[in-house]
Design a protein around this motif. Sequence first.
Motif: not given
Lengths: 293, 405
Positions: B113, B117, B120, B138-140, B142, B155, B184, B188
């Motif tokens: 993670t 990041s 990213h 979860t941010k992947w 988007d 996730t 993170d 999450d």
Amino acid sequence: MDIFVQQVVSGLATGGIYGSLALALVMIYQATDVVNYAQGEMAMFSTYLAWTLINAGLPYWVAFAATLAIAFVGGLAIERVVIRPVENAPVLTIVIVCIGLLVILNSVAGWVYSYIQKPFPSPFPEKPIRIGNVFFGAHDLGALGVTLVVLLSLYVFFRYTTLGLAMRAAAQNPVSSRLCGIRVGWMLAVGWGLAALVGAVAGMMVAPVVFLDPNMMGGILIYAFASATLGGFTSPGGAVLGGLIVGVIENLVGTYVRFIGTELKLTVALAVILVVLIVKPSGLFGRAAVHRV
Amino acid sequence: MTRRNIIALALSLGVGLALVARLAVAADMPGVTATEVKIGHTNPYSGNASAYGTIGKAIAAYFKKMNDEGGINGRKINFVTYDDGYSPPKTVEMVRRLIEQDEVAFLFNTLGTPTNSAIHKYMNQMKVPQLFVATGATKWGDPQNFPWTMGWQPTYQAEGHIYAQYVLKNVPNAKIGILYQNDDYGKDYVKGLKDGLGDAAKKLIVMEQTYETSDPTIDSQIVNLKNSGANVFYNVTIPKYAAQAIKKTAEIGWKPLHLLNNVSNSVGAVLKPAGLQNSKDIVSTFYLKDPTDPTWQNDAGYKDWLAFMKKYYPEGDLSDLGNVYGYTVAQGLVQVLKQCGNDLSRENVMKQAASIKGLSLPMLLPGVKVNTGPTDFYPIEQEQLAKFDGERWVLFGEIYDASKK
């Protein structure tokens, strides 16, 4: 009240872990005037050796004794091969060499034994001892006992044996010692050997709690430094006590001071050390270093 | 014109044409030639998280198998994998090297993670696919803001939802105590649980404790959680602390319903060190077939995996779920490459990755399928609960689908 006692007990257990490694740090500092950053990894490596021996079928205490012997010889060899060439170099050089040693030992252990964590047996019963609503881990008590035995043996060794006295002399005044016929170079090597041995004990007592993997000593080494600084780098007893104090304080503050909580536990430990260094730079029980100029 | 001159002219023309052709290919499809596609990857082969290193090795082994079998659409996979030691600055360095010097077509399954990041934004600025990353944050997923990045596994939040549903349905008067890693990943998981519990969250969660990865032990936190009176323990920790937590709860006589995050449900790496007896009745989630589960003994997918491991990665640990993970995600990528056909441009790779429909892979649990779409960048969203019976995980209940909630 139960929670308070249980937190103190659990703090003493973790503190015992810090103290046992701090003892090895102090040991090498007393015998050779070097702060050994690779102490944790040396202990970890010895523990892997013990694990190998136990898995080969040796009874626990036989493997324990054999590991101590191997660790002693290993520490001796490291001093002869790695440290001796830089003996008279500036402090920074020795620090860098020790950090190099740390990285090498860590990587070799990972390469040989893989990074998967392994269970490590404890010689003490698994069942916890229960008094009222407070639980004492049998291993935690046993490990604390072992640390105290090591501490006592070191005290006797440095106080009453010729070799111990010679080692102290060699560290404190190399020139005069040499004139008295003490082989200073070898005394330093024996110091490393003994520190490796003490570290091996610490490793074997820690591994059943945090499990055996190449990085198991990473976090502990920071706390061990904290404990040694708190108790005084020149005082073995102080180092162990320092460990216990750090362990208990960190638990109590984490539990009872709301805004610190569990997130800032490490910070508290380090703040305590900072205060000690400001108020009493040689630690609670350490002697102030006096040099004739 | 002498003959030598003609030859020289022909040669230079030929070289020139070849150069033009090469440039044309490079402009359209970097990292791709007529016979090869170059794929970049980073993984912690050393350092704190190096237990995950085996994933990279399993992927490389699988691509070797594909190449031995003739490659994909006539192209062999050139898999370039670097060690980043789970250290974000190192990841940035390695990824820049992969993209700017090695000129790989895209990145695949970069692990972690914090590490992902760190690259990213860069990947999305460079418009290079950062495909099937090995993390459950979860941010992947988007596509609106980061159209070049796509996740892979379920996730952490989705998993948190599942536990929430399980608790709401099965535990009357639940009092939940949470231990999570203060980053993170941990947050999450906690968010997933809280969202799943909805309005009840405030009432049901009686204590939250955190730890840092520099902490030697988490004993103090476990003591506090027990003291809070919690009867459900939501354990969001990485393997080392998960094993400690299981052992410590048994030691101080705390017997809650123990919900253990998927990150740490390996029998070999966590439950065995913690003591199998201490691990009895723990509940966790799965989406891959656990190679230690005898249920799959005669399963064709398992047998193929076993044969693959023996031939291409004989030094790999057969009880390590990481090797199943690597095998499966590599198969996912092969599917994308097959769908791409001859057009391996970065745009098309992303387009095809975002149009996988109902793909079953041999080591996914029966019923778990890979699905993506232009607005769905979460390939695997199904999981099943399992309870540890003292020897192995026993799956129970239905397959839970996070995309439907």
